[in-house]
Design a protein around this motif. Structure first.
Motif, mmCIF file in Angstrom:
data_model
loop_
_atom_site.group_PDB
_atom_site.id
_atom_site.type_symbol
_atom_site.label_atom_id
_atom_site.label_comp_id
_atom_site.label_asym_id
_atom_site.label_seq_id
_atom_site.Cartn_x
_atom_site.Cartn_y
_atom_site.Cartn_z
ATOM 1 N N THR A 239 -42.782 -91.264 -39.366
ATOM 2 C CA THR A 239 -43.032 -92.352 -38.426
ATOM 3 C C THR A 239 -41.852 -92.512 -37.468
ATOM 4 O O THR A 239 -40.711 -92.619 -37.912
ATOM 5 C CB THR A 239 -43.244 -93.676 -39.179
ATOM 6 N N GLY A 241 -42.333 -94.870 -34.864
ATOM 7 C CA GLY A 241 -42.534 -96.224 -34.369
ATOM 8 C C GLY A 241 -43.062 -96.317 -32.960
ATOM 9 O O GLY A 241 -43.403 -97.398 -32.491
ATOM 10 N N THR A 245 -47.480 -93.260 -36.192
ATOM 11 C CA THR A 245 -47.274 -94.195 -37.298
ATOM 12 C C THR A 245 -48.501 -94.149 -38.200
ATOM 13 O O THR A 245 -49.469 -93.428 -37.925
ATOM 14 C CB THR A 245 -47.008 -95.628 -36.790
ATOM 15 N N HIS A 319 -44.465 -99.394 -44.556
ATOM 16 C CA HIS A 319 -43.233 -99.640 -43.828
ATOM 17 C C HIS A 319 -42.542 -100.911 -44.317
ATOM 18 O O HIS A 319 -43.060 -101.628 -45.172
ATOM 19 C CB HIS A 319 -43.528 -99.743 -42.332
ATOM 20 N N HIS A 323 -41.975 -104.052 -39.672
ATOM 21 C CA HIS A 323 -43.042 -103.276 -39.036
ATOM 22 C C HIS A 323 -44.363 -104.007 -39.234
ATOM 23 O O HIS A 323 -44.771 -104.283 -40.356
ATOM 24 C CB HIS A 323 -43.117 -101.878 -39.662
#
Length: 331
Positions: A239, A241, A245, A319, A323
């Protein structure tokens, strides 16, 4: 993160051949027959109700081992038009039956113990009887360890249940040995019945544990926490971001089979082939970390709000707290 070029992508690993676990069930059957013979002989020589209850539990072990063999045979059959996902859950029925049979064994032991407490009888030939029980217990203990290790290695609840069942037999025998030994030392014959009753209570606890595990499996319980940690570590590492993701991770196990589903969010401009190559590489890594895992993925555009409206109500967090899996990442 960009997808690997098709020419350099790692090849998909070949599916591993499943081990035939029925050999372990046959080992359990042979062991049960031998211990029945040994313990019945010990009871006949001593007249101990404790040894009689021990022999009765070994008879239950034999029936349970036969049920395990049937379950493993059914579970190993390939998928068909009627059973598209195979019959792996047959192992849970075996574990449930073993749990119920443990209750039967415990009931027989406890009823017999009460009768013998009310009407105590002298014990005979204790020395040779105890030696025979020790031999049977060592045999059961060794096979129980083999079954428990195989069950853990191959994710088989049937073998784990059979191993736990045999281990309860070892505990039973240990308790009976203590009881009979105390009778020999103290001369108080009711000790034999008291210890037998206590062993019956312990067996009931083991039966409850087996039933709980089998019912949880039939209800599609999630994979263990250690498996979740392996999966989420891989997803977190992939990931960034912004461009890729993940969310909506769900897992379950069915006998020896393990399954996971996850939503994979990628840049909107990726082609179908680009996204497919990325998912293939992701699935290869997950299956390499957890052999036998079946991975189902759902590809979604990362900036489309609709991609965040179908997250399952119950899912495994991937996460950290910073997140928000329900909103598109901000560039």
């Amino acid at each position: 993160m960009t997808a690997p070029h098709p020419d350099t992508a790692a090849p998909r690993p070949a599916s591993g051949t499943k081990v035939d676990l029925r050999k372990f069930a046959w080992l359990s059957i042979v062991t049960a027959i031998l211990t029945i013979v040994l313990k019945t002989g010990a009871w006949a020589m001593t007249g101990s109700v404790g040894l009689l209850s021990d022999a009765a539990e070994s008879t239950v072990n034999l029936v349970a081992a036969v049920v395990a063999l049937i379950a493993l045979t059914v579970a190993a059959r390939p998928a068909t038009e009627r059973f598209l996902y195979g019959r792996a859950k047959a192992e849970y029925f075996s574990a449930a039956i073993e749990g119920l049979m443990i209750f039967v064994a415990a009931a027989v032991i406890m009823v017999t113990a009460v009768e013998r407490f009310v009407n105590p009888r002298p014990l005979e030939n204790l020395g040779i009887g105890l030696v025979i029980v020790v031999i049977a217990s060592v045999l059961n203990g060794a096979v129980a360890l083999v079954l428990l290790r195989a069950g853990k290695a191959h994710h088989s609840i049937t073998l784990r249940a059979d191993g736990k069942h045999l281990m309860t037999d070892v505990v039973t025998s240990a308790g009976i040995l203590v009881g009979v030994g105390l009778v020999a030392l103290t001369g108080w014959e009711r000790l034999d019945a008291i210890v037998a009753f206590a062993v019956g209570v312990n067996i009931i606890i083991a039966g409850i544990s087996l039933l709980t595990e089998s019912v949880s499996g039939l209800l599609d319980k999630a994979l263990p926490d250690e498996d979740h940690e392996i999966i989420t570590e891989i997803l977190r590492r992939r990931t960034d971001g912004v461009s890729t993701t993940f969310h909506g991770l769900q897992t379950r196990e069915a006998g020896r089979e393990r399954f996971m589903t996850v939503h994979v969010l990628v840049p909107d401009e990726w082609t179908v082939k680009h996204g497919h190559d990325y998912i293939e590489d992701l699935e290869d890594e997950l299956k390499g970390a957890l052999p036998g895992l079946t991975v189902l993925t759902h590809l979604e555009p990362i900036s489309d709000p609709a991609s965040y409206e179908d997250i399952p109500e119950a899912h495994v967090p991937i996460h950290g707290d910073d997140h928000d899996p329900t909103r598109p990442p901000q560039s």
